[in-house]
Design a protein around this motif. Structure first.
Motif, short mmCIF file in Angstrom:
data_model
loop_
_atom_site.label_atom_id
_atom_site.label_comp_id
_atom_site.label_asym_id
_atom_site.label_seq_id
_atom_site.Cartn_x
_atom_site.Cartn_y
_atom_site.Cartn_z
N GLN A 1 -12.12 20.54 -64.19
CA GLN A 1 -13.14 19.32 -64.83
C GLN A 1 -14.03 19.16 -63.67
O GLN A 1 -15.28 18.89 -63.71
N VAL A 2 -13.67 19.43 -62.33
CA VAL A 2 -14.53 19.11 -61.24
C VAL A 2 -15.42 20.50 -61.18
O VAL A 2 -16.55 20.53 -60.87
N ARG A 3 -15.04 21.81 -61.20
CA ARG A 3 -15.59 23.15 -61.07
C ARG A 3 -16.66 23.18 -61.88
O ARG A 3 -17.73 23.53 -61.79
N LEU A 4 -16.34 22.80 -63.32
CA LEU A 4 -17.32 22.82 -64.28
C LEU A 4 -18.42 21.95 -64.48
O LEU A 4 -19.66 21.94 -65.16
N ALA A 5 -18.36 20.66 -63.40
CA ALA A 5 -19.29 19.70 -63.67
C ALA A 5 -20.41 20.16 -62.99
O ALA A 5 -20.72 21.15 -61.86
N ASN A 6 -21.78 19.90 -63.73
CA ASN A 6 -22.99 20.50 -63.22
C ASN A 6 -23.98 19.59 -63.83
O ASN A 6 -23.83 18.51 -64.43
N ASP A 7 -25.22 19.87 -63.74
CA ASP A 7 -26.37 18.83 -64.05
C ASP A 7 -26.20 18.73 -65.59
O ASP A 7 -26.70 17.44 -66.20
N LYS A 8 -26.04 19.77 -66.41
CA LYS A 8 -25.97 19.65 -67.81
C LYS A 8 -24.80 18.88 -68.26
O LYS A 8 -24.66 18.15 -69.25
N TYR B 1 -17.02 10.30 -62.29
CA TYR B 1 -15.62 10.07 -61.79
C TYR B 1 -14.40 10.88 -62.63
O TYR B 1 -14.61 11.57 -63.46
N MET B 2 -13.33 11.02 -61.90
CA MET B 2 -12.48 11.52 -62.67
C MET B 2 -10.93 10.95 -62.33
O MET B 2 -10.89 10.15 -61.32
N MET B 3 -10.33 10.48 -63.48
CA MET B 3 -9.04 9.67 -63.42
C MET B 3 -8.02 10.54 -63.80
O MET B 3 -7.89 11.57 -64.30
N MET B 4 -6.79 10.29 -62.99
CA MET B 4 -5.57 11.01 -63.09
C MET B 4 -4.46 10.05 -63.05
O MET B 4 -4.12 9.47 -62.14
N PRO C 1 -13.95 19.81 -51.16
CA PRO C 1 -15.29 20.36 -50.96
C PRO C 1 -16.27 20.00 -52.26
O PRO C 1 -17.39 19.50 -52.20
N ASP C 2 -15.63 20.35 -53.47
CA ASP C 2 -16.53 20.27 -54.45
C ASP C 2 -16.85 18.53 -54.80
O ASP C 2 -17.90 18.35 -55.48
N ILE C 3 -15.54 17.82 -54.64
CA ILE C 3 -15.99 16.23 -54.99
C ILE C 3 -16.93 15.72 -54.00
O ILE C 3 -17.68 14.69 -54.51
N VAL C 4 -16.84 16.32 -52.73
CA VAL C 4 -17.88 15.59 -51.73
C VAL C 4 -19.29 16.08 -52.03
O VAL C 4 -20.28 15.39 -52.22
N ASN C 5 -19.38 17.44 -52.42
CA ASN C 5 -20.73 18.06 -52.87
C ASN C 5 -21.33 17.44 -53.99
O ASN C 5 -22.53 17.27 -54.00
N LYS C 6 -20.47 17.35 -54.85
CA LYS C 6 -21.16 16.94 -56.22
C LYS C 6 -21.08 15.25 -56.42
O LYS C 6 -21.39 14.80 -57.77
N ASN C 7 -20.64 14.71 -55.34
CA ASN C 7 -20.25 13.25 -55.28
C ASN C 7 -19.48 12.69 -56.65
O ASN C 7 -19.90 11.57 -57.40
N ILE C 8 -18.41 13.29 -56.68
CA ILE C 8 -17.40 12.79 -57.92
C ILE C 8 -16.36 11.90 -57.16
O ILE C 8 -15.75 12.49 -56.21
N LYS C 9 -16.18 10.62 -57.72
CA LYS C 9 -15.02 9.71 -57.08
C LYS C 9 -13.89 10.05 -58.01
O LYS C 9 -13.90 10.38 -59.03
#
Lengths: 457, 127
Positions: free
Chosen positions: A24-31, A36-39, A75-83
């Motif tokens: 979910q985080v890896r595939l997140a991009n501008d498109k 947010y990601m809930m678990m 590293p990904d959630i910090v770079n992409k600002n995902i909470k």
């Protein structure tokens, strides 16, 4: 205020697909962005397992897998600002946070983590009882006195409110204990769109979105009874994403080029999952009316969900308690042609006779024929004589541990002392395991107040 | 024309304590009208004889073309206590799709013209 936020589902239960939150985080991009990601990590029985772990080790009692996941995606959630919002803190959100801080330090990353405390009322049961909160079983009406001495865990289900507070204080990761699964999704909507907690339709909309996300891929093609043969690429199944708007409408979708399917039917199936009266879906945040939900299939794995109505929340929190209720064990044997079922049934008769001779006492002994009718019982049209192979499963439950041990000793002997063409006994004697029963109750919301701590390290 | 619910519905089930919930969803609005009329709580209780030992409650969700059935006293004491192979009632969704219902040929025809996914029904009936 944001025009739109996208909330990804990363985990539907403790033990769900390990690659899901990472993808979910890896595939997140501008498109296909993710905000947010809930678990969801907690089921009724989970809290008692975690409570036991914490008794053995004060630094345990949370979902260890969660820390591994965070370590990978940090590293990904910090770079992409995902909470990230999760109830994987179990009965020890502090220790979970500290483990995440340790992992972040190793990577040289600074991160703000919020925790939600006070849902764990195990140590205050007696004072609650003394101050007039009966905590009786909400299903049977039984008094807690009957099981009080055997209680293993006791947790209040908090709603979205404490998570909203943690987000307001700037937490990038929010770790809670027993929070409702739906609150994990509703909270970022309240936070980003500035919804009033008394706007019941909006609370219900976020709650319904939460219900669709909380079981992971069960809304995006997993366990999909309508057209499972048409579901593409189960191997790379995409977990659902809710694209939410300030007016309470949202779209369920998934990352492009992942497997699975998001359709009117896939979303409808999840909406019907584990519900009672559809007009009264009760959470600490509101009472959602599932008969108001409108679905529109937009095609290309996008389903619009709108029209949702809600009513005021009740004055109670739900409490989930667990208590020890004896022991159980189970064992299996496999019989083959010829006369597989006849042999399996005879083995059951022999075993019961031997256990009776040994004066074993059980509250229940259950024998099922896997591969024949263990799930659908008498609805199964297959004739017993047509069964070529069958796994017979013996299971017992009771308060007398010695009887359960004796049961375990009597399975393997059936191979050399019973009917022929039998195999499949591996893994040693079945051993007694604790039966942990569930005690649902209600507690006035005024009796407990969530505490939120947000720290950076 | 008698057809199995499998042909005109899909379903999902799960546990609520010792009760199982079985959500039955019509594949088309016309079929919803039909199951709403035909698939009563009493018929479901009879279908699940020996499995559901308590009462059956039925709720309507016309917005989702669905009926939700609560089957009480069904899971052998509930998720954590139950000795059942299907302790959470997960396969009862498939079990309800074994039920048979009379579908007027006109309903079947009109709907199948619209929906390719129902080709199977037509094929079967034209045999």
């Amino acid at each position: 205020m944001k025009e739109r936020i996208r909330i990804a589902s990363g985990q539907g239960f403790w033990g769900d697909l390990p690659s899901a939150p990472i993808d979910q985080v890896r595939l997140a991009n501008d498109k296909s962005p993710i905000d947010y990601m809930m678990m969801d990590y907690l089921a009724e029985v989970t809290m008692s397992i975690m409570q036991k772990q914490k008794l053995r080790d004060p630094k345990a009692g949370y979902a260890k897998d969660l820390v591994e996941v965070i370590d990978t995606i940090l590293p990904d959630i910090v770079n992409k600002n995902i909470k990230v919002i999760t109830n994987g803190g179990g009965v020890n959100p502090e220790a979970c946070r500290d483990a995440i801080f340790a992992a972040a330090r190793k990577k040289g990353i600074k991160i703000k983590v919020g925790i939600v405390l006070e849902d764990n009322i195990l140590d205050s049961i007696d004072s609650l009882l003394a101050s007039g909160h009966p905590l009786k079983n909400m299903e049977t009406g039984e008094s807690l006195k009957n099981v009080r001495s055997r209680v293993l865990s006791a947790n209040v289900y908090f709603g979205a409110a404490p998570i909203v507070e943690a987000l307001r204080q700037g937490a990038q990761i929010v770790i809670t204990g027993r929070t409702t699964d739906t609150g994990l999704t509703l909270a970022p909507m309240i936070h980003e769109f500035g919804w009033s907690p008394n706007d019941w339709d909006k609370m219900a909309a976020g709650t319904v979105a939460g219900h669709i996300l909380e079981c992971g891929a069960q809304s995006s093609g997993g366990n999909f009874s309508a057209d499972w043969k048409k579901v593409k690429d189960f191997t790379n199944i995409g977990f659902p994403i809710a694209e939410a708007f300030p007016n309470g409408e949202f779209i369920i979708t998934k990352h492009p080029k992942t497997g699975g399917i998001v359709s009117r039917a896939s979303v409808a199936e999840q909406l019907l999952y584990e519900i009672g009266d559809p007009r009264e879906y009760i959470t600490p945040d509101c009472v959602a009316d599932f008969t108001s939900i409108q679905l529109e299939d937009l095609g290309r794995d996008r389903v619009k969900v709108f029209g949702i109505k809600g009513r005021p929340a009740t004055e109670f929190f739900k409490v989930s308690m667990s208590y020890n209720d004896g022991y159980s064990a189970q064992g299996t044997l496999t019989y083959t042609w010829p006369d597989a079922m006849e042999k399996a049934k005879l083995s059951d008769k022999i075993l019961r006779g031997r256990l009776k001779k040994a004066e074993c006492t059980f509250e229940e002994m259950r024998t099922e024929f896997l591969g024949f009718n263990s799930c659908h019982g008498s609805l199964t049209p297959t004739k017993e004589s047509d069964v070529e192979e069958v796994v017979v499963k013996f299971a017992v439950r009771g308060q007398d541990k010695n009887s359960i041990i004796e049961f375990g000793k009597n399975i393997a002997p059936l191979i050399l002392t019973g009917p022929p063409s039998v195999t499949g006994f591996a893994g040693g004697r079945p051993k007694p395991s604790d039966v942990v029963a569930y005690w649902p109750a209600l507690l006035k919301k005024t009796a407990v107040t969530p505490r939120v701590i947000v720290e950076e390290a | 024309m008698k057809v199995q619910l499998l042909e005109i519905c899909h379903a999902r089930s799960g546990d609520k304590g010792d009760a199982a919930n079985v959500g039955l969803i019509a594949r088309d609005e016309r079929f919803y009208t039909l199951i709403k009329k035909e698939i009563t709580a009493a018929k479901v209780k009879k279908h699940f004889k020996g499995i559901c030992l308590g009462k059956v409650e039925r709720y309507e969700l016309p917005n989702l073309w669905a009926l939700n059935f609560l089957l009480h006293n069904t899971l052998g004491g509930g998720g954590t206590v139950s000795l059942k192979q299907d302790a959470q009632g997960k396969t009862l969704a498939a079990a309800i799709l074994r039920m048979e219902v009379n579908v007027p040929p006109a309903v079947l025809r009109k709907t199948t013209q619209k929906q390719k996914s129902l080709k199977r029904v037509v094929k079967k009936k034209s045999k």
